[in-house]
Design an enzyme around this catalytic site. Structure first.
Site, short mmCIF file in Angstrom:
data_model
loop_
_atom_site.label_atom_id
_atom_site.label_comp_id
_atom_site.label_asym_id
_atom_site.label_seq_id
_atom_site.Cartn_x
_atom_site.Cartn_y
_atom_site.Cartn_z
N SER A 1 0.85 -1.19 0.00
CA SER A 1 0.00 0.00 0.00
C SER A 1 0.89 1.23 0.00
O SER A 1 2.08 1.16 0.27
CB SER A 1 -0.92 0.01 1.22
OG SER A 1 -0.23 0.41 2.37
N TYR B 1 2.11 -0.68 11.02
CA TYR B 1 1.62 -1.02 9.68
C TYR B 1 2.51 -0.38 8.61
O TYR B 1 2.95 -1.05 7.67
CB TYR B 1 0.17 -0.56 9.53
CG TYR B 1 -0.40 -0.83 8.17
CD1 TYR B 1 -0.83 -2.11 7.82
CD2 TYR B 1 -0.53 0.19 7.22
CE1 TYR B 1 -1.36 -2.37 6.57
CE2 TYR B 1 -1.06 -0.06 5.97
CZ TYR B 1 -1.48 -1.34 5.65
OH TYR B 1 -2.00 -1.58 4.41
#
Length: 115
Positions: free
Chosen positions: A30, A43
């Site tokens: 991402s 993350y």
């Protein structure tokens, strides 16, 4: 899973690819791997590690005819997360143009997808 799961799967599929001297490993990450988002530190760190590992792996596998690439779709809003999760995220960050993600590392949006 963001990093170690990908490494385990890659290690499982590499031997046949090396043997046939061809292959393409596609990993999905991402845009969070290119910036820091408040309250998403682990993350973002795992996505950054994945990005770096995939890029390094690509160089290491070139002599074996195997390619490793990373796809990074940009963020999108959903109604699945309650608004309370957005309280700590500054307004300027929520309204940022998606091109900021690519500019952060000095690449254009096009070259970030092509590399």
């Amino acid at each position: 899973m963001n990093l170690f799961g990908v490494i385990a799967m890659t290690r499982a599929v590499l031997p046949p690819m090396r043997q046939q001297k061809s292959g393409l490993i596609i990993n999905l990450s991402s845009s969070a791997g290119r910036l820091s988002i408040p309250y998403f530190g682990l993350y973002c760190a795992s996505k950054w590690a994945l990005e770096t590992w995939v890029e390094t792996l690509n160089y290491e596998l070139q002599p074996h005819g195997v390619e490793s690439i990373l796809l990074e779709p940009s963020g999108h809003g959903t109604d699945r997360r309650p608004p309370r999760h957005r309280r700590g995220i500054p307004e300027w960050f929520r309204r940022r143009p998606s091109s900021l993600v690519s500019q952060r590392r000095g690449r254009s949006k096009t070259s970030a997808l092509a590399s």
